[in-house]
Design a protein around this motif. Structure first.
Motif, mmCIF file in Angstrom:
data_model
loop_
_atom_site.group_PDB
_atom_site.id
_atom_site.type_symbol
_atom_site.label_atom_id
_atom_site.label_comp_id
_atom_site.label_asym_id
_atom_site.label_seq_id
_atom_site.Cartn_x
_atom_site.Cartn_y
_atom_site.Cartn_z
ATOM 1 N N LEU A 1 0.810 -1.213 0.000
ATOM 2 C CA LEU A 1 0.000 0.000 0.000
ATOM 3 C C LEU A 1 0.847 1.269 0.000
ATOM 4 C CD1 LEU A 1 -2.804 -1.061 2.530
ATOM 5 C CD2 LEU A 1 -2.830 -1.169 0.024
ATOM 6 N N GLY A 2 2.146 1.111 -0.220
ATOM 7 C CA GLY A 2 3.025 2.267 -0.298
ATOM 8 C C GLY A 2 3.847 2.470 0.957
ATOM 9 N N GLY A 3 5.059 2.967 0.796
ATOM 10 C CA GLY A 3 5.963 3.153 1.918
ATOM 11 C C GLY A 3 6.705 1.877 2.266
ATOM 12 N N ALA A 4 7.438 1.933 3.347
ATOM 13 C CA ALA A 4 8.254 0.794 3.775
ATOM 14 C C ALA A 4 7.548 0.018 4.868
ATOM 15 C CB ALA A 4 9.618 1.270 4.277
ATOM 16 N N ALA A 5 7.497 -1.294 4.710
ATOM 17 C CA ALA A 5 6.974 -2.165 5.761
ATOM 18 C C ALA A 5 8.029 -2.362 6.834
ATOM 19 C CB ALA A 5 6.575 -3.515 5.174
ATOM 20 N N PRO B 1 2.516 -0.152 11.483
ATOM 21 C CA PRO B 1 2.428 1.069 10.670
ATOM 22 C C PRO B 1 3.581 1.190 9.688
ATOM 23 C CG PRO B 1 2.078 1.554 13.008
ATOM 24 C CD PRO B 1 2.568 0.144 12.932
ATOM 25 N N ARG B 2 3.348 1.990 8.663
ATOM 26 C CA ARG B 2 4.412 2.367 7.728
ATOM 27 C C ARG B 2 4.949 3.720 8.180
ATOM 28 N NH1 ARG B 2 0.429 2.363 3.028
ATOM 29 N NH2 ARG B 2 -1.044 2.120 4.756
ATOM 30 N N ALA C 1 14.912 2.290 -4.293
ATOM 31 C CA ALA C 1 14.933 3.684 -3.845
ATOM 32 C C ALA C 1 13.705 4.429 -4.352
ATOM 33 C CB ALA C 1 16.214 4.370 -4.327
ATOM 34 N N ASP C 2 13.337 4.177 -5.614
ATOM 35 C CA ASP C 2 12.169 4.849 -6.184
ATOM 36 C C ASP C 2 10.886 4.450 -5.473
ATOM 37 O OD1 ASP C 2 13.925 5.988 -7.975
ATOM 38 O OD2 ASP C 2 13.394 4.663 -9.642
ATOM 39 N N VAL C 3 10.779 3.178 -5.097
ATOM 40 C CA VAL C 3 9.592 2.724 -4.362
ATOM 41 C C VAL C 3 9.472 3.469 -3.025
ATOM 42 C CG1 VAL C 3 8.563 0.761 -3.167
ATOM 43 C CG2 VAL C 3 9.525 0.457 -5.450
ATOM 44 N N ALA C 4 10.587 3.597 -2.323
ATOM 45 C CA ALA C 4 10.557 4.324 -1.047
ATOM 46 C C ALA C 4 10.233 5.793 -1.266
ATOM 47 C CB ALA C 4 11.889 4.161 -0.332
ATOM 48 N N LEU D 1 2.593 8.838 2.640
ATOM 49 C CA LEU D 1 3.087 9.417 3.895
ATOM 50 C C LEU D 1 3.063 10.941 3.894
ATOM 51 C CD1 LEU D 1 5.960 6.872 4.388
ATOM 52 C CD2 LEU D 1 4.130 7.274 6.046
ATOM 53 N N HIS D 2 2.894 11.548 2.743
ATOM 54 C CA HIS D 2 2.836 13.003 2.646
ATOM 55 C C HIS D 2 1.433 13.495 3.021
ATOM 56 C CE1 HIS D 2 2.604 16.940 0.488
ATOM 57 N NE2 HIS D 2 3.814 17.042 1.016
ATOM 58 N N ASP D 3 1.365 14.627 3.685
ATOM 59 C CA ASP D 3 0.089 15.218 4.076
ATOM 60 C C ASP D 3 -0.355 16.192 2.984
ATOM 61 O OD1 ASP D 3 -2.052 16.566 5.155
ATOM 62 O OD2 ASP D 3 -1.098 16.995 7.076
ATOM 63 N N PRO D 4 -1.333 15.823 2.153
ATOM 64 C CA PRO D 4 -1.726 16.699 1.050
ATOM 65 C C PRO D 4 -2.533 17.912 1.507
ATOM 66 C CG PRO D 4 -3.167 14.784 1.125
ATOM 67 C CD PRO D 4 -2.109 14.564 2.171
ATOM 68 N N ASP D 5 -3.060 17.851 2.709
ATOM 69 C CA ASP D 5 -3.912 18.942 3.192
ATOM 70 C C ASP D 5 -3.111 20.066 3.846
ATOM 71 O OD1 ASP D 5 -6.284 17.620 2.394
ATOM 72 O OD2 ASP D 5 -6.191 16.384 4.213
ATOM 73 N N HIS D 6 -2.097 19.695 4.634
ATOM 74 C CA HIS D 6 -1.376 20.693 5.422
ATOM 75 C C HIS D 6 0.103 20.782 5.061
ATOM 76 C CE1 HIS D 6 -4.763 19.234 8.008
ATOM 77 N NE2 HIS D 6 -5.007 20.532 8.018
ATOM 78 N N GLY D 7 0.580 19.864 4.263
ATOM 79 C CA GLY D 7 1.994 19.842 3.928
ATOM 80 C C GLY D 7 2.803 19.083 4.958
ATOM 81 N N GLY D 8 4.003 18.730 4.597
ATOM 82 C CA GLY D 8 4.854 17.950 5.491
ATOM 83 C C GLY D 8 4.495 16.474 5.459
ATOM 84 N N TRP D 9 5.017 15.751 6.440
ATOM 85 C CA TRP D 9 4.886 14.292 6.443
ATOM 86 C C TRP D 9 4.292 13.787 7.746
ATOM 87 C CZ3 TRP D 9 8.216 16.995 3.587
ATOM 88 C CH2 TRP D 9 8.316 16.637 2.236
#
Length: 408
Positions: free
Chosen positions: A32-36, A49-50, A77-80, A88-96
């Protein structure tokens, strides 16, 4: 010190262990994205959690692998990186977000610690030529600057709530230490001298606190940067904010100070090397084999007595890297002796030839444990410990690997 000129030891082991570590982590991509989170044998634990910090570290590590010609490392590296620009990025407020839970919910808050690793990952990936990495680096540096850097204190704040509406009063040296690492990497990737200036400002404050406390670095502070020596007295095994002095951080600071000195060149002051030596000596005196068995204790009190006696893999890794850095800087053979001792310790107790990677935690008898760190989620410290002894103090690790890759 020329590239790949390790201090006298079994250089073949350093190279073979590097390859073994890269091989162990290959299953980190989460569907589902990110690192397990990886278990003892490298199987992804999809119930955990990721985390942003793990995902960013994997992007950093496999960017290094790509620069060194490790097959498939660029794709990993590209997958990460996709996890950092995506889930993992916050599209509403920015940051992670700190992490995404197993049911897909973002964990609350925004942590400087996490954001420093995004900068590190994006810097290494930029030097590795990975698609989208320069844009990620620009975004991450902007967030670190606007949300965490305090121009008056010349230090980084620690944590916000999710919408950036409330800044916590806690201040931490751990996040600032990794910010120094991130600033050095960002300077390599961008050439912007402001990153070096900020790394130097933070390091000056850390060294002052070190001198004031017998080189046992305070880790926890209030909003005015006054030390809180009793912080987490009741949470001594906390993996990120334990009570007392953290032995491994003194070793890590020792090495980072030498990288900073080398990056500054003629502009470096004459106080950096003595500080690196003092932090190293205090960590070894307080932490190494002080309870009748080899290995570093995790933490001590302010008199140097052990508090948490568990052996963490990352402390041994930082000890190896710090000894190598001090040997490179001084030529003093006592650092070579420590380097050999700690490489032998890792080979005998920490590395896991049966399942791969390194045991992340051992008990005081050097038997595998999981009080603080279950599984083996993190390649960052171990891979760096195998690579740093073989490159110069400056430029940084990714830039040095890029030069080595270009020379092949």
């Amino acid at each position: 010190m020329s590239p790949w000129a390790a201090p006298p030891t079994d250089a073949t082991w350093l190279a073979e262990e590097t390859d073994r570590l890269f091989a162990f982590g290959r299953r980190f991509p989460h569907p589902l994205g990110g690192a397990a989170w990886l278990t003892t044998d490298g199987t992804p634990d999809l119930g955990k959690p990721r985390h942003t910090w793990i995902t960013a570290r994997m992007a950093h590590v496999y960017s290094l692998g790509h620069l060194l010609g490790v097959p498939g490392a660029g794709h990993l590296a590209d997958v990460a990186l996709a996890g950092l620009t995506g889930v993992l990025h916050d599209p509403d407020h920015g940051g992670w977000h700190p992490a995404i839970t197993s049911d897909g919910r973002p964990e609350p808050g925004k942590s400087c610690y996490d954001h420093t690793f995004v900068v590190l990952a994006a810097s290494s990936a930029t030097l590795a030529g990975r698609p989208g990495a320069p844009e990620l680096l620009t975004d991450a540096l902007d967030v670190l600057d606007k949300r965490f850097w305090n121009h008056d204190d010349e230090m980084f704040a620690d944590r916000w709530d999710t919408p950036w509406s409330r800044l916590d009063d806690y201040r931490g040296l751990n996040a600032n230490m990794h910010a120094v690492e991130a600033m050095l990497a960002a300077h390599d990737a961008t050439g912007d001298a402001e990153h070096l200036r900020r790394a130097l400002a933070v390091t000056k404050r850390a060294v002052v606190w070190g001198r004031q406390h017998g080189w046992r670095l305070p880790e926890h502070f209030d909003a005015g940067w006054q030390p809180r020596p009793d912080y987490h007295h009741d949470r001594r095994h906390d993996p990120f904010q334990p009570f007392g002095a953290t032995v491994g951080h003194a070793l890590e600071w020792s090495r980072l100070i030498l990288h900073l000195e080398a990056a500054l060149g003629p502009d470096a002051g004459d106080w950096l090397l003595p500080a690196a030596k003092a932090l190293f000596d205090r960590a070894v005196q307080d932490g190494w084999a002080v309870d009748g068995a080899p290995g570093f204790v995790y933490t001590t009190d302010w008199d140097g007595a052990p508090v948490v006696r568990q052996r963490m893999h990352w402390v041994a890794a930082e000890a190896i890297a710090a000894a190598a850095a001090l040997h490179a800087r001084t030529g003093d053979e006592r650092y070579t002796a420590w380097f050999r001792i700690w490489c032998a310790y890792v080979r005998e107790h920490v590395a896991d030839p049966a399942h791969g990677s390194w045991w992340h935690e051992l008990d005081p008898a050097n038997q595998p444990a999981a009080t603080t760190w279950p599984g083996k989620p993190d390649l960052y410290h171990a891979v760096q410990a195998m690579l740093l002894p073989r490159v110069p103090l400056a430029p940084g690790l990714a830039a040095s690997c890029a030069r080595i890759g270009a020379a092949r």
